[in-house]
Design an enzyme around this catalytic site. Sequence first.
Site, PDB file in Angstrom:
ATOM      1  N   ALA A  14     -11.803 -20.816  23.117  1.00  0.00           N
ATOM      2  CA  ALA A  14     -11.651 -21.584  21.878  1.00  0.00           C
ATOM      3  C   ALA A  14     -11.488 -20.631  20.702  1.00  0.00           C
ATOM      4  O   ALA A  14     -12.076 -20.802  19.639  1.00  0.00           O
ATOM      5  CB  ALA A  14     -12.843 -22.520  21.678  1.00  0.00           C
ATOM      6  N   GLY A  16      -8.314 -18.212  18.580  1.00  0.00           N
ATOM      7  CA  GLY A  16      -7.161 -18.557  17.744  1.00  0.00           C
ATOM      8  C   GLY A  16      -6.234 -19.552  18.407  1.00  0.00           C
ATOM      9  O   GLY A  16      -5.956 -20.634  17.877  1.00  0.00           O
ATOM     10  N   ALA A 152       5.518 -16.343  23.583  1.00  0.00           N
ATOM     11  CA  ALA A 152       4.786 -17.496  23.047  1.00  0.00           C
ATOM     12  C   ALA A 152       5.557 -18.796  23.332  1.00  0.00           C
ATOM     13  O   ALA A 152       5.944 -19.021  24.490  1.00  0.00           O
ATOM     14  CB  ALA A 152       4.517 -17.320  21.550  1.00  0.00           C
ATOM     15  N   GLY A 209      -2.339  -7.711   9.979  1.00  0.00           N
ATOM     16  CA  GLY A 209      -2.847  -8.428  11.145  1.00  0.00           C
ATOM     17  C   GLY A 209      -1.852  -8.520  12.288  1.00  0.00           C
ATOM     18  O   GLY A 209      -1.998  -9.332  13.194  1.00  0.00           O
ATOM     19  N   ASP A 223       1.438  -4.212  26.906  1.00  0.00           N
ATOM     20  CA  ASP A 223       1.685  -5.640  26.666  1.00  0.00           C
ATOM     21  C   ASP A 223       3.125  -5.995  27.038  1.00  0.00           C
ATOM     22  O   ASP A 223       3.385  -7.008  27.694  1.00  0.00           O
ATOM     23  CB  ASP A 223       1.405  -5.953  25.188  1.00  0.00           C
ATOM     24  CG  ASP A 223       1.817  -7.360  24.813  1.00  0.00           C
ATOM     25  OD1 ASP A 223       1.154  -8.308  25.272  1.00  0.00           O
ATOM     26  OD2 ASP A 223       2.809  -7.520  24.076  1.00  0.00           O
ATOM     27  N   LYS A 227       4.730  -8.392  30.278  1.00  0.00           N
ATOM     28  CA  LYS A 227       5.730  -9.462  30.152  1.00  0.00           C
ATOM     29  C   LYS A 227       6.933  -9.176  31.051  1.00  0.00           C
ATOM     30  O   LYS A 227       7.471 -10.075  31.693  1.00  0.00           O
ATOM     31  CB  LYS A 227       6.156  -9.592  28.684  1.00  0.00           C
ATOM     32  CG  LYS A 227       5.020 -10.142  27.812  1.00  0.00           C
ATOM     33  CD  LYS A 227       5.313 -10.005  26.319  1.00  0.00           C
ATOM     34  CE  LYS A 227       4.122 -10.497  25.491  1.00  0.00           C
ATOM     35  NZ  LYS A 227       4.217 -10.084  24.081  1.00  0.00           N
TER      36      LYS A 227
END
Lengths: 366, 366
Positions: A14, A16, A152, A209, A223, A227
């Site tokens: 729970a 972002g 995403a 950020g 990362d 993918k």
Amino acid sequence: MSSANQVLIAIIGAGGVGKCFLSQLQTLASRRPTPKLSICYISTSKKALFNNDYSPIPTETAVDELAASTKVPFALPNIVDYLAAAPSKVILVDNTSSQDVADAYPSFLSRGISIVTPNKKAFSGSYKLWQEIFAAAADSGAKVYHESSVGAGLPVISTLKDLVDTGDEVTKIEGVFSGTMSFLFNSFAPLEGSGGQWSAEVKKAKELGYTEPDPRDDLNGLDVARKLTILARLAGLPVESPTSFPVQSLIPKELESVSSGDEFLQRLPEFDSQMEETKAAAGNQGKVVRFVGSIDVATKAVKVGLEMFDRSHPIAALKGSDNIISFYTKRYGSNPLIVQGAGAGGDVTAMGVTSDLLKVISQISK
Amino acid sequence: MSSANQVLIAIIGAGGVGKCFLSQLQTLASRRPTPKLSICYISTSKKALFNNDYSPIPTETAVDELAASTKVPFALPNIVDYLAAAPSKVILVDNTSSQDVADAYPSFLSRGISIVTPNKKAFSGSYKLWQEIFAAAADSGAKVYHESSVGAGLPVISTLKDLVDTGDEVTKIEGVFSGTMSFLFNSFAPLEGSGGQWSAEVKKAKELGYTEPDPRDDLNGLDVARKLTILARLAGLPVESPTSFPVQSLIPKELESVSSGDEFLQRLPEFDSQMEETKAAAGNQGKVVRFVGSIDVATKAVKVGLEMFDRSHPIAALKGSDNIISFYTKRYGSNPLIVQGAGAGGDVTAMGVTSDLLKVISQISK
């Protein structure tokens, strides 16, 4: 309460993405009366919320109730048992990036529990885990969807699956798969102007950020390698792991072992001249440098690292922190099928999870 | 033979897209034993092939057998009756561009027959037909998928649906929706060089098979207007018809009524100076001219026609006969979600049909 016109949803995580997902789920539930979507379990790493009789946890207050809960999460095997005994079909939404949760996917799936998740770990870990996950799903008929594990909410996984499933031959996949790397190179080596200093751009990205707390977790390329592993496997290559092919790290060797991200950032300017040389070398050829991943299906070559692109290439023209993914296939010929847009952020990541959820619901409910 | 582990497929249309679809269906059937996919009906406008007991027509010989068949097609209401009485679930694949077949969709759907199709007519005709189609599907539970009605196999419809269904707010959709128009303007007003004369480019496009037999059927903008109508409706605008908003035709008034495409092409050079002026006007602003469609959801403004774009805009940089579709949404912010690639051609159009078929199968079979 049960059964045919209800789908139970169990949520792990729970943070972002999890909070954005809950907000989208609430909108969804209010718009679509059938099937009724009810949360039967929600947990963070420290707390949990559930009712022994599976009665629904209100979506709108789930986050607050969870924060106030005194219950601790079940161990993963007990979550499997709890969900497998539910009176309706269950979908597990894994909004964590936990390897432990990922390792339990075969157990969930073999008990008929479908999974939707943005968690890359399950699909980019060992090839054995990948095989176990899809074997378990095929056996039980449970579904597993993970659109948000790459790009995403962008339609990347679904597009690749459609190409493969309809019999196209994917020959090459190439793109910018990291919002952080996209932002860094679009600022460091822009099409217009000379761009900033490398270390300054990394510092700025962190302040905005756009990086992990320790920027090295972006700069090591892992990362992107995760993918690429997922896409290569979907394209039919049995890639063993994200460390089984060449991945260029942008962390200078001397800074690999400094103790903190802050110290790393402090010392990074010492290495700016290396990156300036790379930028200049590209510039001398009328090109720009970008951090990309590529999969050549015929030669089975998967790689991640710096490459130079003509200034007219779509990868060179990318903006902000956008991702771009190009699918070269037999049917599409010399001009690839391209998907482009924001590839990170809570809302768009949750969108991929929510649309996966809808796809699973349409298949498992009446 | 019946029932739970079989899906029957009825196909209307066996032209370019139809033949590519059959080839993809054959690959599919050979790879996926369950559920068994069997053709129970196939027809062109003149001939039909079917067995009264619904026994399967072999996919690999369907085209040849159809050519040799002495049976004539059922009237549409009789196809509905024949398929509604089948012993298994049925999916109608409409590979025509027929308004008559499109008008019958509500009858098929209300009898539980799912539909997949690249036919734009059903979704871009009257708004009443659109409402009847989706009401019939909602009532019976039959599915209707039409990815290839916009952008062929590109993930356009599915992406827009995912955005809307997960609660994003689509603010604007903009793009190049016609492969013919894309080719014409990428050659007439390229980023590099001065490009050809307008009439010469139209002639070349026709020779390369990029236009309809009469190029006016592309230049009138109606094909793009139909696609815009579909997307606008999916975005929530109750657009009445493809002629209910401004559509710029590139057919000079004086040539609207000449009797043939050949005469049109012969006389088109008389009007080259008009198009040269348009190109020069854009060039003077450092821009290029393109034929685009756009939907502004807030102001409900839908339009199709010439617009000028900065040379760095993705629409300006398009190549060949590619389509590009940009979705501007609340979640994606200032940088749109972009889908780009070939938007016409038998194989990629059939791919959209075949992947829709797979989606329907996953929902209606066990």
